[in-house]
Design a protein around this motif. Structure first.
Motif: not given
Ligand SMILES: Nc1ncnc2c1ncn2[C@@H]1O[C@H](COP(=O)(O)OP(=O)(O)OP(=O)(O)O)[C@@H](O)[C@H]1O
Ligand SMILES: Nc1ncnc2c1ncn2[C@@H]1O[C@H](COP(=O)(O)OP(=O)(O)OP(=O)(O)O)[C@@H](O)[C@H]1O
Ligand SMILES: NC(N)=O
Ligand SMILES: [Mg+2]
Ligand SMILES: [Mg+2]
Lengths: 231, 403, 250, 380, 530
Positions: A69-72, A74-75, A100, A102-103, A149, E417, E419-420
């Protein structure tokens, strides 16, 4: 190291990408060029994960991230500056930057000073809502937000759009500086040929959903490229 | 044994705002039908309930009534609670010549050949209640009601009645609230103020359904005690009390024709069966349930008497039928399609029950056209031949409007 | 400049001020566009260029100042539709098209014509097909005319919006960053197109692309912090140290 | 050659729809009146009444879709227009009772008599004339919509704000009509109708005629809506729906457009209500309840918003389902209905018609993809 | 010292030593109410404080007749019968099975008589508070017979406040009776001093007294009191308004999250409130059956549980349904409407369609008086609770990373999303939060409203109205909107009546939105156009 391997992408029944392959390496800038509607943004959307690919794979730092997923993603250190800015309109400039976090692990949750050095206007407008900014200010915010980030891969979709010349130069310098730091891979979509040429280490030119030309900057024949950029 | 069953329609809302009251009546009907079947049914035929859900939606009531009569061809329908639902189905019953048993106290001013009113008419509830309070020395009156036809009409009747008894207009306060009114702070305050003028005051409540719980909770919170300002209600029964902590409300009153606490063998039996049927040892009973009990037994008797379920024959056979009620005594079906009932006044107890503190000596005959409204005092209903009229004007000697 | 007689001007701004919660976006701005004139406006991000267009098109009401069209029509008294009907068309900085309409319908809706509900209700379809085809040709979207505008790429939407502007046939065109996201060749093409248009009408163009501005070859006004910092030919303003300082950079 | 790929096909569907509605208008009365009751083709009277009711709802749904589906005005108060049309008709029907009421009063309806009204309030005057009532059926909802719309659209109340004030409007009307002092029969509303245009309202012939009138009204409403949405005005409406302020910058006076369709839609809802009342036999404030208006919106969503056939299908289907389920599963039918709504949203995002459209669309796209080598190809 | 006084007063009491014959008490068990009342009168005429326990038991319904010998006892119900004690001596007289005793029934008339009798009897109680209450009771009952007792008590009274109350009570009796003008004139200032409606009720008839001086004085005093009462009524209306407003706030604030922040047109919001109320019911039911001593804690126990239950259901809903609908906000209307039908019916099937009894803990019951203004404890707590919930939510949304993420996700889900931000988690938590808060509101509402499957329906329209009125996405708007609508409602109600008042409020909202098309606290600027 980013490896995009022969990806396809569809919008409904229409195919926007056909077997696109690309590479981006830490310490180098890969520049993606092409006319309107050839699929540059679609390529970036596939890499960050906004659109699922219908074929091919994407590898990042050795792992297959095609299905993540996109958030993963980004992480895993991928940051994205989209075309059209996509600011959170009702969040203040400061809050936009803080998204920014979040990760990041808790102790890294600070806004690096470089961002304000690069875009001083953001510092003076921390409390203003993102949606109230002028177009160019929003573009600066979008770039700043991605840098918060601490990415290892930076995807930039026409980052100079709507930005005043002096800051374009600053952005160019900043990208150069980030590249020279050596820990960041940068994938840049750019129409502004001179800007791209000055920054690129690798390049790829797209046409009709396909990469039609690509390689090291040294191999870049300006007239050839320009052929694909004319109407 | 192979004779086809007799179908009985049950037309009570099982969803929507009225489900809270009507679902119980559906259950009671199922129980009564089951009991009757155990006794061998009617005319040697089994009874088969047809349950539909009109969903507290008035046009849907009409639609479902039509479905029961035209599609399921039921021999009788037991149903409705609100007056508007009855008004909605009335033309359907008249058109298709069906039978409706209506079990809830209502505003009167109606008599249809196809409807049997087993709930109280105003003279079987409101008037005796006020009489009781006058006897108790009440001099000032708050008539509080939900803003719809039943309270409006009842209060019109009561106002006329009180004035006839010499009560001054200044000693009557009338207050209407919307359905489901939930914030009673100001009104309870006003009642308190009205009641603190140094003369004994009572509240006559025609507040309906959902609004009662917050009303009584507010009474309790503001400390309005029955010893100071008693509230007498016509729509609050055991089911409603089950949702309230009644300890602060002890002594407030209700007027009905039946209380669960009535000590008669028939009632004890009924409660026992009801609890067994619902598999709930704490289930309460209430007045409209008793009305269905009476209505159902009357219908059974009338069908047996007529020897057929043919509506015209049963309608004729109904008049004069008399069955035991649960409050002691026999209720009889009158020519005006209303019944005779005892009137009971009860005080709320800490356990959520009522204790009868007063009752009429004998049974009171339901009066469909109120004697206290100028336009209806000359009207009578008598569905026996040859008059066979729901609104006979004794002054002009004519049967008005309806057939 | 503020002394100039508004008569005979196409657009006349005098002493316009706009502030948002205390922030002065336009600060005593004065600007005059003559009929048939094309003007390029540049200036730093946040200088107030878009806000100025908002004021002209009725989106934002100025706190003070005069905004006149055709010398005598006070634009601050009109609403957006009224202003548009005077003949002022606008292309937005962020391309805004009707996403669930086709490319064709987008142009069709923009076409000059009567705007009332009854006029459109009784409008005869097919009457304007020729004109629409021409415009589609100019913006090179003929092949995508039946595609929903929402599925165009960013740059294609830019073009579509330019096409809508053409279809409107306004007397005054306000064009906010028309070439953002276009290739160099397209940029040059757009400059040519705008120059063509400016033959017959007035045009105000906002851009940051100096090559493009040079191609336009018109008078340039530089805005800064809500007022005019400098104006003249591109060479003239580019040499202005203040412009270099706040805008062009070194 | 414009209007995308889907509309022309829907068009054909639209024509078919009109034909079906008119066919029903003829066929059902014939099957009811002329075919003997024991024939398998006989349509019993209660079915005629039911179908008439569904078609009234369908017309209401159509009117909701015109504003919601095509202009983005989510009205949560359309039930109010429906009910007002219904009351106008109900008042006419009440006046037709004449001295046949319970109290035999020549002029006053029964509910006024027993609440001691002395004379007919002024706003009841004229309702003894059918033409006047028919005019009011259109005028009252239309003018109310005009007033509310004029206020709201002028000050640019949009989106949920508009939805909620329409809801407030219907809720306020609910409470107002509830009041006995208003002179509309309070909670009981208007009932016990006898005649319409001299014919007994309970006669099979009248019922069939009412049904036919409803089917015709629906067909007319459909044609009207189709004409509107297929005209350039329709495209402006969709433009307003998608980007209201952009439309303004093109010079369209958005508020006039909105007002225009809002009023037309309200009139249609009023007609639906007027046809509904004689067929169900009662009109009361319950029709103003916000839940009713929400339900109408839901029929539209179930059938397919932004198509004209969708709302009709949705209204008929949901109400048919209700009829069946409240009879067959009286205790659990809400689970079924609620479940249906959830399922439609999840699995049929564009409603029942949307499903069909999606299928058509995919087929068209596949064809297009087969003929064009590159979708990204532009001429250049 | 106090002991001494007490002894003294007991000795002084004229009838304290008289023995009450038991048959007098046994007569209370007479067959009908009239006879019982008569027996009561005879009994109270003894004036012996020893009968106080018997009278109290009578009023409370815990006086029993032993069937075997018709003797009367105070009874307490225990598992296997009724424990009897002698009403005079307090001696335990054993346990009797239920069938062997019969409760002595009372009606309001008897209760009232007991109350009046207790008033006189308790004038000499050792507790100052009890004496004060007795004096107050005499003030309202104005029974002439109480005058000698009252005067005796007044003579012995030492506490200033009680003395004052007794003098006022005495004045009330004198003013109400047919005393001479002089006495009345003397009574008027005392009565006026006490103030309030009962005083007004006394003064109003005096204002038409035959004696002009008395009439004048009474009228003047009455005017002063009326004036005072009018002010008090205005203050009271404001307080009612705030209280109604806080109920509306609680009902709406969860919606301010699911609808205001997330944009979900959440028609099932009311059902989340309902779930909270039913949770309270279940908690109280468990407590009643297994740990009755915890009853006063029931609400505090119910709060977190209601939050979890409603929040949990909210999360399930979000994961199961809502998450497929982002980007299609209008369709959430359809799905959540369906959901609300299902939830209502589910509760109806599970708990039955009738109201469930939820009791008020002692600290939520009753009222206190500030001057002429009554404030009920329950309402006060609900008001405070509303503010606390509001503040907590505000802090969560504005001051925590989670709050920031919630807002970011709802403004631009796909960018969030990128942005994580784990949007799935944040969405579920946001919807769960809004639902959980609705559950909390349910706990509060269970105290003042029906706990039935329809509970939520009663609040859903008002809740939407308030969120809209305040401005979608603005919590302060919700707060101010709820409170001001509450106050306006309560100011209109006495003027226009409840029904018309409500209509006026609705029309007011419609007109208000014309003036402020985006609510009270409209967001301005470019930002909202996105
Ligand atoms: N959401 C969408 N739905 C359908 N088609 C789309 C969508 N987005 C893009 N396309 C189509 O996909 C193709 C590639 O678009 P993309 O946005 O990747 O182009 P691009 O190279 O970034 O162009 P530009 O320079 O204009 O930004 C275009 O033909 C466009 O029409
Ligand atoms: N609603 C608002 N609230 C606060 N500040 C605002 C608002 N609208 C605009 N601004 C500010 O006003 C200034 C002018 O903005 P404007 O968009 O006109 O700039 P611009 O010249 O068009 O810039 P760009 O070249 O970046 O598009 C900016 O600093 C912006 O942040
Ligand atoms: N008939 C009643 N109570 O509505
Ligand atoms: Mg792109
Ligand atoms: Mg700008």
């Amino acid at each position: 190291m980013l490896n995009v391997e022969a990806i396809n992408l569809h919008y409904g029944a229409a195919q926007a990408l056909r077997g696109v392959s690309l590479r981006a390496e830490p310490g180098r800038v890969t520049c993606l060029m092409g006319r309107n509607g050839v699929g540059k943004s679609s390529t970036l959307r596939a890499i960050i994960g906004h659109r699922p690919v219908s074929g091919g794979s994407i590898f990042w730092e050795g792992a297959d991230i095609t299905k993540l997923s996109p958030d993963e993603r980004a992480r895993r250190g991928i940051a994205y500056v989209p075309q059209g800015r996509e600011i959170f309109p009702l969040l203040s400039v400061k809050e936009n930057l803080e998204t920014g976090f979040a990760p990041l692990p808790r102790r890294q949750r600070t806004i690096p000073d470089e961002i304000f050095e690069l875009f001083p206007v953001l510092k003076s407008m921390l409390a203003r809502r993102g949606g109230d900014l002028s177009g160019g200010q929003q573009q600066q915010l979008a770039i700043g937000r991605a840098l918060v980030t601490r990415p290892r891969l930076l995807l930039l979709d026409e980052p100079t759009e709507g930005i005043q010349p002096s800051i374009i130069k600053d952005i160019g310098r900043a990208i150069g500086w980030l590249r020279d730091r050596g820990d960041m891979a940068i994938l840049l979509v750019e129409q502004y040929f001179e800007f791209a040429r000055d920054l690129a280490d690798l390049f790829a030119v797209m046409d009709r959903g396909e990469v039609v030309m690509g390689g090291e900057k040294a191999d870049l024949v300006e007239s050839e490229v320009r052929r694909f950029l004319t109407v | 044994a192979d004779k086809p069953p007799i179908k009985v329609g049950v037309l009570h809302s099982l969803s929507g705002t009225m489900a809270i009251s009507e679902t119980t009546l559906k259950d009671v009907m199922l129980m009564l039908i089951e009991e009757q079947n155990k006794k061998g049914g009617v005319l040697g035929r089994k009874l088969e309930p047809v349950v539909v859900d009109p969903a507290s939606n008035w046009p849907l009531f009409a639609e479902k009534a039509r479905e029961l009569l035209a599609v399921h061809k039921v021999s009788a329908v037991f149903g409705c609670w609100t007056s508007v639902s009855r008004k909605s189905v009335l033309p359907v019953f008249e058109e298709l010549n069906g039978l409706l048993f209506y079990p809830v106290q209502y505003e009167g001013e109606e008599s249809s050949r196809n409807v049997f009113y087993t709930g109280a008419a105003p003279n079987q509830q409101a008037i005796p209640a006020v009489d009781y309070l006058i006897e108790e020395g009440i001099e000032r009156w708050v008539l509080a009601g939900t803003d719809y036809v039943y309270p409006r009409t009842t209060n019109k009747i009561l106002e006329a009645y009180l004035k006839a008894k010499g009560v001054q207009a200044a000693d009557i306060m009338i207050d209407y609230t919307p359905f489901g009114h939930a914030d009673w702070q100001s009104i309870v305050r006003d009642i308190k103020a009205f009641g603190s003028a140094g003369r004994k005051t009572a509240v006559v409540s025609t507040i309906n359904g959902d609004a009662n719980v917050p009303f009584y909770k507010e009474l309790a919170n503001q400390g309005v005690k029955a010893t100071d300002i008693p509230v007498i209600a016509f729509s609050v029964g055991e089911e409603e009390l089950a949702g309230i902590d009644t300890k602060p409300l002890v002594g407030h009153l209700a007027a009905w024709n039946y209380f669960q606490s009535v000590e008669t063998p028939a009632n004890a039996e009924f409660i026992k069966k009801w609890r067994a049927f619902t598999r709930n040892a704490k289930r309460v009973t209430n007045d409209p349930m008793e009305a269905h009990f009476i209505g159902f037994n009357m219908w059974v008797q009338a069908v047996e008497k007529a020897g057929t379920t043919d509506p015209d024959k049963v309608i004729d056979a109904m008049i004069g039928v008399s069955v035991p009620n649960l409050s002691g005594g026999y209720s009889a079906m009158l020519p005006n399609h209303h019944i005779t009932k005892p009137v009971l006044i009860g005080e709320v107890q800490a356990d959520g029950q009522f204790e009868t503190v007063w009752r009429t000596r004998g049974l009171v005959a339901g009066d469909e056209w109120s004697d206290y409204l100028p336009d209806s005092k000359d009207l009578i209903a008598d569905w026996r031949a040859p008059l066979s009229c729901g609104n006979f004007n004794s002054a002009t000697g004519k049967c008005g409007g309806a057939k | 400049m503020s002394r100039t007689d508004p008569q005979h001007t196409q657009l006349y701004l005098d002493g316009v001020c706009v502030s948002f919660d205390g922030f002065r976006a336009l600060n005593n701005l004065s600007l005059i566009i003559m009929p048939g004139e094309m003007r390029a406006i540049i200036g730093p991000n946040g200088a107030g260029k878009t806000t100025m267009m908002d004021v002209i098109t009725g989106k934002t009401r100025p706190d003070a100042g005069a905004v006149l069209f055709d010398g005598d029509t006070d634009l601050t008294r009109l609403d957006e539709a009224g202003i548009a009907n005077l003949g002022i068309g606008r292309k937005f900085q962020k391309p805004t098209v009707f996403e669930s309409h086709t490319v064709w319908d987008n142009i069709d809706l923009a076409l000059a014509g009567r705007r009332g509900p009854f006029a459109t209700l009784f409008h005869r379809d097919g009457a304007d097909d020729q004109r629409i085809l021409e415009i589609l040709d100019v913006i090179r979207l003929s092949g995508r005319r039946h595609v929903q505008a929402g599925s165009l790429s960013h740059g294609q939407k830019q073009w579509l919006e330019i096409g809508m502007l053409l279809a409107q046939e306004p007397k005054l065109l306000l064009v906010d960053e028309p070439v953002a996201g276009m290739t160099d060749a397209e940029t040059a093409e757009t400059a040519r197109l705008l120059r063509d248009i400016a033959q017959t009408r007035s045009v105000v163009v906002v851009e940051h692309d100096m090559t493009f501005v040079r191609d336009l070859d018109v008078k340039v006004t530089v805005l800064h912090e809500g007022s005019v910092l400098s104006d003249g030919s591109l060479d003239h303003v580019s040499a202005d140290p203040r412009v270099i300082e706040v805008y062009l950079g070194r | 050659m414009k209007g995308g790929l889907i509309l022309p096909r829907l068009d054909r569907a639209g024509l078919i729809f009109g034909a079906v509605a008119l066919g029903l208008a003829l066929l059902v009365p014939v099957l009811n009146l002329a075919v003997p009751p024991d024939s398998p083709f006989h349509v019993p009277p209660h079915v005629v009444a039911l179908m008439g009711k569904y078609l009234c709802y369908a017309l209401l749904a159509l009117s909701v879709d015109l504003v919601w589906g095509y202009c983005g005005i989510l009205s949560l108060g359309h039930g109010a227009f429906f009910a007002l049309g219904g009351y106008a008709m109900g008042m006419y029907l009440m006046r037709q009772i004449g001295p046949r009421g319970m109290y035999g009063h020549a002029e006053l309806p029964d509910f006024m008599v027993f609440l001691n009204w002395q004379e007919l309030p002024w706003y009841w005057l004229g309702f003894d004339q059918f033409w006047f009532a028919a005019l009011m059926v259109l005028l009252v909802p239309g003018l109310l919509a005009g007033l509310l719309g004029w206020l709201a659209f002028r000050s640019r109340v949009t989106g949920v704000y508009l939805s909620i004030i329409t809801q407030a409007m219907t809720f306020a009307l609910l409470l107002a009509f509830f009041r006995n002092d208003m002179g509309f029969g309070g909670n009981n509303g208007l009932t016990d109708f006898k005649d319409i245009l001299g014919a007994s309202i309970q006669a099979d012939g009248t019922r069939s005629a009412l049904f036919a009138a409803t089917a015709v009204a629906l067909a007319l409403g459909f044609v009207l809506c189709r004409w509107i949405v297929r005209s350039k005005l329709g495209r402006v409406l969709v433009a307003i729906r998608d980007a209201e302020s952009r439309t303004r910058f093109l010079g369209y006076r958005v508020e006039r457009y909105k007002l225009f369709v809002f009023m037309i839609s309200a009139c249609m809802a009023g007609v639906a209500g007027a046809l509904y009342v004689p067929q169900v036999g009662i009109i009361n404030p319950g029709e103003f309840s916000p839940a009713n208006s929400i339900e109408a919106v839901i029929w539209v969503a179930v059938g397919g918003r932004g198509t004209l056939v969708g709302p009709v299908i949705g209204a008929v289907l949901v109400n048919f389902g209700k009829t069946v389920l409240t009879g067959a599963l009286p205790e659990v039918w809400l689970f079924a209905l609620g479940g249906l709504f959830i399922a439609v949203t999840l699995f049929l995002p564009r409603g029942i018609v949307g499903l069909w459209m999606a299928y058509q669309h995919r087929r068209a796209e596949r064809q297009e993809a087969a003929t064009t080598t590159n979708p990204a190809l532009s001429e250049g | 010292m106090r002991m001494l006084l007490m002894l003294l007063s007991l000795l002084l009491a004229p009838m304290a030593s008289a023995d009450v014959p038991a048959p007098l008490i046994d007569a209370l068990a007479a067959d009908d109410y009239a006879a019982r009342e008569e027996a009561l009168t005879t009994l109270t005429q003894t004036g012996d404080p020893a009968i106080v326990p018997a009278l109290k038991a009578l009023a409370e319904g815990s006086l029993y007749r032993r069937l075997s010998d018709d003797k009367v006892f105070v009874g307490r119900e225990v598992d296997d019968g009724v424990t009897l004690t002698d009403p005079l001596t307090g001696a335990v007289a054993g346990v009797q099975p239920q069938g062997a005793v019969e409760r002595i029934r009372v009606n309001n008339r008897i209760r009232r008589a007991v109350q009046a009798a207790l008033g006189a009897l308790t004038l000499r109680s050792p507790e100052a508070a009890t004496r004060l209450k007795a004096a107050e009771s005499i003030f309202t009952n104005k029974e002439t017979e109480a005058l000698p007792v009252l005067e005796a008590a007044l003579a012995a009274e030492q506490d200033d406040r009680v003395r004052m109350a007794m003098r006022q009570a005495r004045a009330a009796i004198l003013a109400a009776g047919d005393s001479d003008a002089q006495t009345k004139l003397a009574a008027i200032p005392l009565i006026a001093e006490r103030g309030g409606r009962p005083a007004l009720a006394l003064l109003t008839p005096l204002a038409t007294d035959a004696d002009a001086v008395v009439a004048e004085a009474a009228a003047a005093a009455a005017r002063r009191i009326e004036n005072h009462l009018a002010w008090a009524a205005a203050a009271q209306n404001i307080i009612y308004g705030l209280s109604l407003g806080s109920v509306l706030l609680l009902a709406a604030i969860g919606l301010a999250v699911t609808f205001g922040v997330m944009g979900v047109i959440n028609m099932a919001h009311g059902e989340m409130v309902m779930l909270g109320a039913y949770t309270t019911y279940v908690v109280q039911n468990l407590i009643r059956t297994s740990m009755p001593e915890l009853f006063d804690w029931s609400l505090l126990i119910a709060l977190p549980l209601a939050f979890l239950v409603a929040g949990g259901v909210g999360i399930l809903i979000e994961r199961g349904i809502i998450r497929w609908l982002y980007g299609r906000p209008l369709e959430t209307l359809l799905a959540t409407w369906g959901l609300s039908l299902v939830l209502q019916q589910a509760v109806r099937s599970l708990f039955g369609p009738t109201n469930m009894e939820v009791g008020n803990p002692s600290w939520m019951s009753g009222a206190f008086q500030v001057g002429e203004v009554t404030i009920t404890h329950g309402r006060l707590w609900i008001f405070l609770f509303g503010l606390i919930v509001f503040a907590a939510l505000m802090v969560l949304l504005k001051r925590t990373p989670l709050g920031l993420q919630m807002r970011a996700v709802t403004q631009n889900r796909s960018m969030a999303r990128a942005m994580g931000i784990r949007t799935a988690r944040v969405d579920a938590l946001t919807f769960g939060l809004g639902s959980g808060i609705a559950g909390l509101a349910g706990v509060a509402l269970s105290q003042i409203d029906n706990v039935s499957p329809n509970l939520g329906q009663g609040y859903i329209i008002d809740s939407f109205m308030i969120v809209i009125f305040g401005g979608v996405g603005n919590l302060w708007g919700t707060l101010v909107g709820a409170l001001s609508l509450g106050i306006v409602n309560k100011l209109l109600e006495p003027l226009a009546g409840a029904v018309l008042g409500k209509i006026l409020v609705l029309v007011g909202i419609i007109l208000f939105i014309q003036a402020r098309p985006r609510g009270l606290f409209a967001l301005k600027g470019r930002a909202i156009e996105h």
